[in-house]
Scaffold this active site. Structure first.
Site, short mmCIF file in Angstrom:
data_model
loop_
_atom_site.label_atom_id
_atom_site.label_comp_id
_atom_site.label_asym_id
_atom_site.label_seq_id
_atom_site.Cartn_x
_atom_site.Cartn_y
_atom_site.Cartn_z
N HIS A 61 -21.72 -1.89 23.14
CA HIS A 61 -21.89 -1.13 21.89
C HIS A 61 -23.18 -0.31 21.94
O HIS A 61 -23.98 -0.31 21.00
CB HIS A 61 -21.90 -2.08 20.69
CG HIS A 61 -20.54 -2.66 20.38
ND1 HIS A 61 -19.50 -1.88 19.91
CD2 HIS A 61 -20.05 -3.92 20.49
CE1 HIS A 61 -18.43 -2.66 19.73
NE2 HIS A 61 -18.73 -3.89 20.08
N ASP A 109 -14.06 -7.33 5.74
CA ASP A 109 -13.46 -6.00 5.90
C ASP A 109 -11.93 -6.09 5.93
O ASP A 109 -11.25 -5.06 5.99
CB ASP A 109 -13.97 -5.30 7.16
CG ASP A 109 -13.81 -6.14 8.42
OD1 ASP A 109 -13.69 -7.37 8.32
OD2 ASP A 109 -13.84 -5.56 9.52
N TRP A 157 -17.38 -15.88 16.06
CA TRP A 157 -16.56 -14.97 15.27
C TRP A 157 -15.11 -14.91 15.73
O TRP A 157 -14.21 -14.62 14.94
CB TRP A 157 -17.17 -13.56 15.30
CG TRP A 157 -17.02 -12.82 16.60
CD1 TRP A 157 -17.78 -12.94 17.71
CD2 TRP A 157 -16.04 -11.80 16.89
NE1 TRP A 157 -17.35 -12.07 18.70
CE2 TRP A 157 -16.29 -11.36 18.21
CE3 TRP A 157 -14.99 -11.23 16.18
CZ2 TRP A 157 -15.51 -10.37 18.83
CZ3 TRP A 157 -14.22 -10.25 16.78
CH2 TRP A 157 -14.49 -9.83 18.10
N GLU A 171 -16.09 0.27 9.32
CA GLU A 171 -15.29 1.37 9.84
C GLU A 171 -14.57 2.13 8.74
O GLU A 171 -14.49 3.36 8.77
CB GLU A 171 -14.26 0.84 10.87
CG GLU A 171 -14.85 0.43 12.19
CD GLU A 171 -15.22 -1.04 12.25
OE1 GLU A 171 -15.35 -1.58 13.35
OE2 GLU A 171 -15.39 -1.65 11.16
N GLU A 176 -18.21 -7.93 23.02
CA GLU A 176 -17.33 -6.82 23.41
C GLU A 176 -18.00 -5.89 24.43
O GLU A 176 -18.12 -4.68 24.21
CB GLU A 176 -16.90 -6.04 22.15
CG GLU A 176 -16.07 -6.88 21.20
CD GLU A 176 -15.65 -6.15 19.95
OE1 GLU A 176 -14.56 -6.44 19.43
OE2 GLU A 176 -16.42 -5.29 19.47
N ASP A 199 -25.14 0.64 17.15
CA ASP A 199 -23.78 0.50 17.68
C ASP A 199 -23.37 1.81 18.35
O ASP A 199 -24.18 2.74 18.45
CB ASP A 199 -22.79 0.12 16.58
CG ASP A 199 -21.72 -0.85 17.07
OD1 ASP A 199 -20.97 -0.48 17.99
OD2 ASP A 199 -21.66 -1.98 16.56
N TYR A 204 -14.40 -12.55 7.55
CA TYR A 204 -14.50 -11.10 7.76
C TYR A 204 -14.01 -10.38 6.49
O TYR A 204 -12.80 -10.26 6.24
CB TYR A 204 -13.69 -10.68 9.00
CG TYR A 204 -14.55 -10.70 10.24
CD1 TYR A 204 -15.37 -11.79 10.51
CD2 TYR A 204 -14.55 -9.63 11.13
CE1 TYR A 204 -16.18 -11.82 11.64
CE2 TYR A 204 -15.36 -9.65 12.26
CZ TYR A 204 -16.17 -10.74 12.51
OH TYR A 204 -16.98 -10.76 13.62
N ARG A 254 -21.35 2.19 11.40
CA ARG A 254 -20.13 2.98 11.21
C ARG A 254 -20.29 3.88 9.98
O ARG A 254 -19.95 5.05 10.00
CB ARG A 254 -18.92 2.06 11.06
CG ARG A 254 -18.36 1.49 12.36
CD ARG A 254 -19.40 0.85 13.25
NE ARG A 254 -18.88 0.31 14.48
CZ ARG A 254 -18.83 -0.99 14.77
NH1 ARG A 254 -19.27 -1.88 13.90
NH2 ARG A 254 -18.35 -1.39 15.93
#
Length: 549
Positions: A281, A437, A410, A487, A344, A204, A435, A175
């Site tokens: 991704h 972030d 996760w 991000e 994902e 990604d 996490y 990112r």
């Protein structure tokens, strides 16, 4: 005064005395993570111009571990700690002891005349060196000579061994990417607090960040995006409300830079695990090689955050591409683990793809979830054939777990529990605790983050072993990891702010005994180590120093 009053007074006295001793220990021995046992002794060992180094084993790795300390001392004090023979006093003596059980176990006996350090391996010696480093004045971190400092180490006997074998911190460079020098600094800080794993997220939707010589378009096309979303423009934001900066964003690491970073980590006894995302991704790779997707493109490197429907199509050409990519990756990274993502991965394209539906029927698969399991297992066989093992996010449980896979849990702890019950190794990294972030303070001055609230105390409270596991199942919990997704993190300074001191709290979670943890004692020790972070010019979050939330 009755007997009960006397007992209460005695209890109060003992409690106050214990608190005073604990505070004294935190001041004199501010070691993080907390050692398993520490017996305080009177006096101190002083490093001066005549101090010698004694290595009782001829071992290159041992010398590497000790050279780290020699370099620190030379930079800040000007003293060159020369090798000596059987020096009876004023020496730091290092010995490899095969009688110790754990690879990172160590013992330090510090007297006024000798610092005796023993460990089974050079890695254990290096962890001991970090303990000595933390006991020295914080000015030891200076890159130039410092005067008027007494370079003393308080006397003690320290016996130490990590609770978990896997102790990791992650960094997403897709990112937003970061300079090589910052990644080295990041690794240095992990080493200081006895982490042994750096998880490097390299590919990604928003960018492919590693040079692959066989596929040059991965970096000539896949490493840049035409612009980047500004603010909270994630998947759920209406298209008309999204804002972009209109600036091209690009960057990748050459293979020479990767080798440099891996070697740098090895010199600090840290293993670097590369992550090459699949089957989801994948937009950056598909932009470069559209034939690898179900629709054949055209595709575009993602300019916003979120999850995208375009993923790798499980064709033979795709598998060959990924095998070739991973061959180059494994040539660069000696890690026994290769992270293949697996998270994902939307199934929409697979549901509407003639090839995918045909493959499901041919292989007798139940659905697209089992197709993902087929994908992961096929890649696992290739990686195993190279003598390596795979790690994947907990979605790799869906449709059936690959035989030798390690699961990184996760989405809470449930994936880790399920994998451990199936007797698979597990790394715990639940979003609610690990996490980094997420926001760490409720202050209105906090920089933009993805959401959530994980203060230092919550990280410290985490226990990687779920209560629902039996003792046998608990053995499959190999450790825990802190993750930093970027991000909303655009600079090294912002990254440092999000990671420290929360990662330091996790360092104690994964190293120290569960029954020895004490948050107030941790804070007292951190306040001393914060002076070291100041010397290292780390932009750590300082609110816990003043008790702010």
């Amino acid at each position: 005064m009755n007997i009960n009053s006397k007992l209460l007074l005695l209890f109060g006295y003992l409690l106050l005395n214990f608190s005073a001793v604990a505070q004294t220990n935190a001041d004199r021995y501010p070691i993080i993570p907390l050692p398993q046992t520490l017996i305080a002794k009177k006096g101190e060992f002083v490093i001066n111009a005549s101090t010698k180094i004694v290595l009782n084993n001829k071992d290159e790795q041992l010398k590497k571990a000790v050279d780290f300390l020699v370099g620190l001392v030379k930079n800040s004090t000007g003293y060159q700690l020369e090798l000596g023979g059987n020096v009876p006093k004023n020496a730091l003596v290092f010995t490899l002891d095969p009688g110790m059980k754990n690879e990172e176990e160590y013992r330090i006996s510090i007297s006024k005349s000798i610092v005796d350090v023993r460990a089974k391996t050079a890695a254990g010696i290096f962890r001991a060196v970090q303990t000595l480093r933390q006991l020295l004045p914080p000015q030891i971190e200076e890159k130039q000579q410092v005067s008027s400092v007494k370079w003393s180490i308080p006397c003690a006997v320290i016996q130490d061994v990590p609770r978990f074998d896997y102790r990791g911190v992650h960094l997403d460079v897709c990112r937003h990417t970061f300079p090589v020098e910052f990644i080295k600094k990041y690794i240095d800080l992990l080493a200081l607090f006895k982490f042994n794993t750096f998880h490097w997220h390299l590919t990604d939707d928003q960018g492919w960040r590693i040079e692959i010589k066989k596929y040059p378009k991965l970096t000539s096309m896949g490493s840049w995006r035409k612009e980047t979303a500004v603010g909270k423009t994630t998947t759920g934001t209406p298209i008309m409300d999204r804002k972009y900066d209109c600036n091209t964003y690009e960057g990748f690491y050459t293979q020479e830079e990767v080798k440099e970073i891996v070697k740098y980590a090895q010199d600090r006894f840290i293993n670097v695990i590369p992550e090459i995302e699949m089957p989801g991704h994948a937009l950056a790779a598909l932009t470069a090689y559209p034939e690898l997707g179900c629709t054949q493109g055209p595709y575009e490197v993602a300019t916003r955050w979120g999850v995208f429907n375009d993923v790798f199509c499980p064709r033979d050409t795709t598998f060959k591409f990924l095998e070739n990519v991973l061959t180059e990756v494994m040539d660069l990274f000696p890690s026994k683990y290769i992270h293949i993502g697996g998270d994902e991965c939307p199934k929409l394209r697979w549901k509407n793809c003639y090839h995918c539906q045909t493959l499901i029927k041919e292989k007798g698969l139940k659905d697209e979830h089992e197709l993902q399991s087929y994908f992961i297992q096929r890649m696992e066989k290739f990686i195993n054939s190279k003598g390596r093992r795979i790690i994947g996010w907990d979605e790799i449980l869906e449709g059936g777990l690959a035989p030798d896979a390690t699961v990184m849990s996760w989405r809470g702890i449930e994936g880790g529990i399920a994998a451990a019950k199936q007797h698979h190794d597990v790394i715990m990294t639940p979003g609610g605790f690990c996490y980094l972030d997420h926001y760490q303070s409720k202050s209105e001055n906090e920089p933009l983050a993805i959401g959530g609230f994980i203060p230092v105390e919550k990280v410290y409270s985490y226990d990687p072993v779920p209560d629902s596991l039996t003792p046998e199942e608990a053995n499959y919990i190999k450790g825990a990891q802190a993750n930093l997704w970027t991000e909303y993190i655009t600079t090294p300074e912002h990254a440092e702010y999000m990671v420290f001191p929360r990662a330091i709290a996790l360092a104690e979670v994964v190293w120290s005994s569960k029954n020895k943890k004490n948050y107030n004692d941790f804070l007292a020790r951190f306040k001393k180590q914060a002076l070291r972070l100041d010397e290292l010019k780390v932009n750590y979050a300082k609110h816990i120093l003043s008790g702010d939330k």
